[in-house]
Design a protein around this motif. Structure first.
Motif, mmCIF file in Angstrom:
data_model
loop_
_atom_site.group_PDB
_atom_site.id
_atom_site.type_symbol
_atom_site.label_atom_id
_atom_site.label_comp_id
_atom_site.label_asym_id
_atom_site.label_seq_id
_atom_site.Cartn_x
_atom_site.Cartn_y
_atom_site.Cartn_z
ATOM 1 N N GLU A 4 -37.187 40.060 19.415
ATOM 2 C CA GLU A 4 -36.468 41.074 20.067
ATOM 3 C C GLU A 4 -36.370 42.597 19.487
ATOM 4 O OE1 GLU A 4 -31.810 42.227 22.184
ATOM 5 O OE2 GLU A 4 -32.204 40.406 20.841
ATOM 6 N N PHE A 5 -36.083 42.478 18.114
ATOM 7 C CA PHE A 5 -36.009 44.098 17.441
ATOM 8 C C PHE A 5 -37.436 44.572 17.268
ATOM 9 C CE2 PHE A 5 -32.011 41.771 16.265
ATOM 10 C CZ PHE A 5 -31.048 42.398 17.008
ATOM 11 N N ALA A 88 -31.554 46.637 30.858
ATOM 12 C CA ALA A 88 -31.645 45.276 30.566
ATOM 13 C C ALA A 88 -32.979 44.482 31.149
ATOM 14 C CB ALA A 88 -30.304 44.317 31.008
ATOM 15 N N LEU A 89 -33.883 43.904 30.169
ATOM 16 C CA LEU A 89 -35.221 43.279 30.651
ATOM 17 C C LEU A 89 -35.164 41.869 30.203
ATOM 18 C CD1 LEU A 89 -37.813 43.903 31.997
ATOM 19 C CD2 LEU A 89 -38.687 44.847 29.608
ATOM 20 N N ASP A 121 -31.077 45.833 26.707
ATOM 21 C CA ASP A 121 -31.020 44.587 26.054
ATOM 22 C C ASP A 121 -32.417 43.926 26.573
ATOM 23 O OD1 ASP A 121 -30.393 42.006 24.841
ATOM 24 O OD2 ASP A 121 -29.422 41.328 26.477
ATOM 25 N N THR A 122 -32.949 42.965 25.719
ATOM 26 C CA THR A 122 -34.133 42.210 25.970
ATOM 27 C C THR A 122 -33.684 40.792 25.802
ATOM 28 O OG1 THR A 122 -34.999 42.371 23.999
ATOM 29 C CG2 THR A 122 -35.858 43.898 25.515
ATOM 30 N N THR A 123 -34.373 39.663 26.731
ATOM 31 C CA THR A 123 -33.992 38.539 26.589
ATOM 32 C C THR A 123 -35.034 37.569 27.230
ATOM 33 O OG1 THR A 123 -32.137 36.845 26.676
ATOM 34 C CG2 THR A 123 -32.317 38.266 28.732
ATOM 35 N N ARG A 124 -34.887 36.234 26.968
ATOM 36 C CA ARG A 124 -36.034 35.559 27.610
ATOM 37 C C ARG A 124 -35.343 34.782 29.129
ATOM 38 N NH1 ARG A 124 -40.581 33.270 25.818
ATOM 39 N NH2 ARG A 124 -40.003 33.751 23.708
ATOM 40 N N GLY A 125 -36.029 34.716 29.966
ATOM 41 C CA GLY A 125 -35.599 34.117 31.155
ATOM 42 C C GLY A 125 -36.389 34.552 32.450
ATOM 43 N N PRO A 126 -36.181 34.098 33.556
ATOM 44 C CA PRO A 126 -36.805 34.710 34.718
ATOM 45 C C PRO A 126 -36.740 36.061 34.879
ATOM 46 C CG PRO A 126 -35.154 33.172 35.371
ATOM 47 C CD PRO A 126 -34.878 33.202 34.060
#
Length: 325
Positions: A4-5, A88-89, A121-126
């Motif tokens: 992420e970073f 937020a992606l 923010d960045t995160t994993r998902g759809p």
């Protein structure tokens, strides 16, 4: 770094010149910003979800443009000047090619409107994109949905209906579009937020809203908020030649598209009789087409007509949850 970073450092950090009112931007737990004196902060959040607002295979540059424009349009409807945004992606996987296309387009448009990304923010998902935008509006001058008065005139900017036609073509997944089809597809993804027009309406309009769910639905928000009704002359609805070509010259169908087309990101606003005469002059520097489409009536009165002849069309705007039924 690919975590992420690492993604933040590579694709989001130090992509823009820092605004003077941003004391601390991307890279800490919070951003720190300063709001000028006698200014109020206008804030709006929108989410775009793959499969609902765009197809997964669409060019990420187009997605970036549409995501930012939909939020900037909310600021335009309030007469606000863009200042900051957060993003937020959510991504199903790390795709550096996709991210580069998305970020290049996003920051190009953001810099054009002088809006700085200050966190997110960045995160994993759809795949989904959530933007929160912040803008400045002079104290007590923000445009709202609740100021329309009986006798006010109803206006819209630009042309209406193109986005609906473009979406139909996109969903049809036609592999080879003609010139008309390509233009309508482009108009669906590449709307222009009416920032300058919104700012110019601060002392002109009595109420305003951006057209994101269809004119007939969004105008109803003004009517409900203001406790009034409306009379709309469909012959005055601004429709483009390219839409008429797409519909085989059927002007009635084009007018129905204009009433129900979502994601147009034009403005619908009301103007008093007193301000009607100065409206064109106030917006002369914006290069924004205007059309007067009707007038505010007493609460409970609602009609669609064609040059005085009543119409019995039963039309609704776009509703994400109803579309899922």
């Amino acid at each position: 770094m690919t975590g992420e970073f690492g993604l933040i450092d590579r694709f989001f950090k130090q992509r823009q010149t820092q605004r003077k009112d941003v004391h601390l931007g991307i890279g800490d737990d919070c951003a720190i910003v300063k709001v000028p004196e006698q200014i109020r902060l206008a804030i709006s959040t929108d989410t775009m979800v793959s499969g609902t607002h765009f197809l997964p295979e669409v060019d990420p540059a187009w997605i970036a443009h549409k995501a930012l424009v939909s939020n900037l349009s909310d600021l335009a409807a309030m007469g606000a000047t863009p200042a900051w945004c957060t993003l937020a992606l959510t991504l199903p996987e790390t795709d550096t090619v996709w991210l580069k296309r998305f970020c290049d387009a996003f920051f190009e448009l953001a810099s054009y409107y002088n809006i700085q990304l200050i966190g997110g923010d960045t995160t994993r998902g759809p795949l989904s994109i959530t933007l929160t935008v912040h803008g400045f509006v002079p104290e007590t001058q923000a445009l709202t949905r609740n100021g329309a008065k009986v006798g006010d005139w109803i206006y819209v900017t630009g042309t209406l209906g193109d986005s609906k036609a473009g979406l139909e073509l996109i969903l049809s997944q036609t592999s080879a579009l003609d010139d008309v089809g390509r233009e309508l597809e482009k108009r669906h993804y590449f709307a222009t937020p009416r920032i300058l027009a919104g700012q110019s309406l601060l002392k002109q309009a009595s109420a305003a809203i951006d057209i994101s769910d269809g004119l007939i639905a969004d105008l109803q928000h003004i009517l409900t908020g203001s406790g009034v009704g409306a009379s709309i002359d469909v012959s005055r609805l601004p429709v483009s030649e390219v839409l008429l070509q797409y519909l085989g010259g059927d002007r009635v169908k084009a007018q129905q598209y204009a009433l129900t087309s979502g994601e147009e990101y034009e403005l619908c606003f009301t103007v008093s009789e007193e301000n009607k005469g100065s409206l064109a002059s106030a917006l002369s520097h914006c290069d924004t087409p205007l059309a007067c489409i009707g007038q505010i009536r007493p609460q409970g009165q609602w009609e669609l007509h064609h040059e005085g002849s009543p119409l019995s069309w039963e039309l609704t705007g776009y509703d994400h949850f109803q579309q899922e039924k």
